[in-house]
Design a protein around this motif. Structure first.
Motif, PDB file in Angstrom:
ATOM      1  N   LEU A 226      -3.028  10.080  -3.141  1.00 53.16           N
ATOM      2  CA  LEU A 226      -2.608  11.887  -1.944  1.00 53.16           C
ATOM      3  C   LEU A 226      -2.415  13.060  -3.050  1.00 53.16           C
ATOM      4  N   ASP A 227      -1.796  12.505  -4.493  1.00 49.98           N
ATOM      5  CA  ASP A 227      -1.933  13.723  -5.234  1.00 49.98           C
ATOM      6  C   ASP A 227      -3.000  14.331  -6.265  1.00 49.98           C
TER       7      ASP A 227
ATOM      8  N   GLU B  63      -2.652  16.157   4.804  1.00 52.33           N
ATOM      9  CA  GLU B  63      -1.796  15.885   3.760  1.00 52.33           C
ATOM     10  C   GLU B  63      -0.536  15.419   4.315  1.00 52.33           C
ATOM     11  N   SER B  64       0.075  16.269   4.391  1.00 53.08           N
ATOM     12  CA  SER B  64       1.680  16.159   5.366  1.00 53.08           C
ATOM     13  C   SER B  64       1.971  15.400   5.390  1.00 53.08           C
ATOM     14  N   ALA B  65       0.985  15.737   6.950  1.00 49.35           N
ATOM     15  CA  ALA B  65       0.467  14.652   8.559  1.00 49.35           C
ATOM     16  C   ALA B  65       0.739  12.998   7.632  1.00 49.35           C
TER      17      ALA B  65
ATOM     18  N   LYS C 193      -8.055   5.131  -5.144  1.00 48.60           N
ATOM     19  CA  LYS C 193      -7.585   6.033  -4.871  1.00 48.60           C
ATOM     20  C   LYS C 193      -8.405   7.040  -3.396  1.00 48.60           C
ATOM     21  N   ASP C 194      -9.695   6.794  -3.589  1.00 47.38           N
ATOM     22  CA  ASP C 194     -10.638   7.363  -2.623  1.00 47.38           C
ATOM     23  C   ASP C 194     -10.411   6.171  -1.462  1.00 47.38           C
ATOM     24  N   SER C 195     -10.646   5.083  -1.754  1.00 45.54           N
ATOM     25  CA  SER C 195     -11.052   4.481  -0.699  1.00 45.54           C
ATOM     26  C   SER C 195      -9.279   4.163   0.083  1.00 45.54           C
ATOM     27  N   LEU C 196      -8.292   4.799  -0.664  1.00 46.29           N
ATOM     28  CA  LEU C 196      -6.406   4.752   0.430  1.00 46.29           C
ATOM     29  C   LEU C 196      -6.400   5.918   1.069  1.00 46.29           C
ATOM     30  N   ALA C 197      -7.112   7.057  -0.076  1.00 48.55           N
ATOM     31  CA  ALA C 197      -6.647   8.242   0.576  1.00 48.55           C
ATOM     32  C   ALA C 197      -7.570   8.107   2.398  1.00 48.55           C
TER      33      ALA C 197
ATOM     34  N   ALA D  84       0.638  -0.933   0.137  1.00 49.23           N
ATOM     35  CA  ALA D  84       0.073  -0.080  -0.386  1.00 49.23           C
ATOM     36  C   ALA D  84       1.190   0.749  -0.066  1.00 49.23           C
ATOM     37  N   SER D  85       2.042   1.084   0.726  1.00 50.72           N
ATOM     38  CA  SER D  85       2.321   2.316   0.838  1.00 50.72           C
ATOM     39  C   SER D  85       3.095   3.063  -0.608  1.00 50.72           C
ATOM     40  N   GLU D  86       3.464   2.101  -1.489  1.00 52.92           N
ATOM     41  CA  GLU D  86       3.969   2.727  -2.687  1.00 52.92           C
ATOM     42  C   GLU D  86       3.049   3.386  -3.206  1.00 52.92           C
ATOM     43  N   LEU D  87       2.051   3.026  -3.286  1.00 52.53           N
ATOM     44  CA  LEU D  87       0.369   3.810  -4.140  1.00 52.53           C
ATOM     45  C   LEU D  87       0.092   5.080  -3.190  1.00 52.53           C
ATOM     46  N   VAL D  88       0.891   5.185  -2.094  1.00 53.55           N
ATOM     47  CA  VAL D  88       0.136   6.977  -1.630  1.00 53.55           C
ATOM     48  C   VAL D  88       0.155   7.905  -1.804  1.00 53.55           C
ATOM     49  N   ASP D  89       1.464   8.101  -2.507  1.00 52.06           N
ATOM     50  CA  ASP D  89       1.477   9.566  -2.949  1.00 52.06           C
ATOM     51  C   ASP D  89       0.834   9.858  -4.445  1.00 52.06           C
ATOM     52  N   GLU D  90       0.500   8.823  -5.191  1.00 48.39           N
ATOM     53  CA  GLU D  90      -0.626   8.941  -6.393  1.00 48.39           C
ATOM     54  C   GLU D  90      -1.786   9.182  -5.706  1.00 48.39           C
TER      55      GLU D  90
END
Length: 203
Positions: free
Chosen positions: A126-127, A136-138, A192-196, A118-124
């Motif tokens: 959050l973008d 977002e920064s936290a 993306k929505d679920s992860l965010a 999951a960590s590999e998908l976080v930045d995308e």
């Protein structure tokens, strides 16, 4: 004179050339007018993609999932796509088959180790998320190990697939590519929505 002789010989040479090509085609089954058989949707195949990140992940899921759906309905992938494109509304059986196919694809990729953490998908994720900059920064500051311990990619995907409005999505298709594109786009956004949403719960 020599030019006339060469010109006169051209038709014969052309006929020999065409005859040779036809012979090769006939020897390799070119004389049959039967259409090529559709690929067996139940056969295991290697699915690759040129895309990366969440888009590449959902593209693979859809390709595997639609094959699985066609297999469960005992039809070819092409026949399933044609039926969905021609029908005014998809049947309950088709909707269930597509959803179960996508869920099965998640399990298959989990088993073969091709699901990214999951960590590999976080930045995308959050973008494209509309989050407070401080929040977002936290979230971005959370260590990958913490994210991967709290969030499992297969669980995120399963929730996203369960939330898809497949009835509406499958009622607006014209061809196989539209089937892929619409499901991929919707699933990408759902992931993306679920992860965010789940990342917000970690703060």
């Amino acid at each position: 004179m020599s030019r006339l002789v060469r010109a006169a010989g051209l038709p014969s040479f052309a006929l020999l050339l065409v005859g040779g090509v036809l012979s090769v085609q006939l020897a390799n089954g070119g004389g049959s007018y039967e259409p090529l058989e559709s690929a067996d949707p139940c056969a295991t195949r290697v699915v690759t993609t040129q895309s990366e990140g969440i888009e590449g992940l959902t593209e693979r899921l859809v390709l595997i999932g639609i094959d699985d759906a066609a297999c469960s309905l005992n039809v070819s992938r092409e026949a399933l796509t044609l039926e969905l494109a021609q029908a005014d509304t998809p049947t309950d059986a088709e909707i269930d088959a597509v959803r179960e196919g996508l869920l099965s694809a998640v399990s298959q990729m989990q088993d073969d180790g091709s699901l990214p953490p999951a960590s590999e998908l976080v930045d995308e994720a959050l973008d494209s998320a509309d989050l407070n900059p401080l929040l977002e920064s936290a979230i971005r500051a959370i260590p990958d190990s913490v994210i991967d311990a709290a969030l499992k990619t297969d669980d995120v995907l399963t929730r996203a697939i369960s939330d898809l409005d497949l009835r509406t999505m499958l009622a607006n298709l014209d061809n196989e590519q539209e089937l892929n594109d619409q499901v991929e786009a919707a699933l990408t956004q759902a992931v993306k929505d679920s992860l965010a949403a789940r990342l917000r719960d970690l703060i």
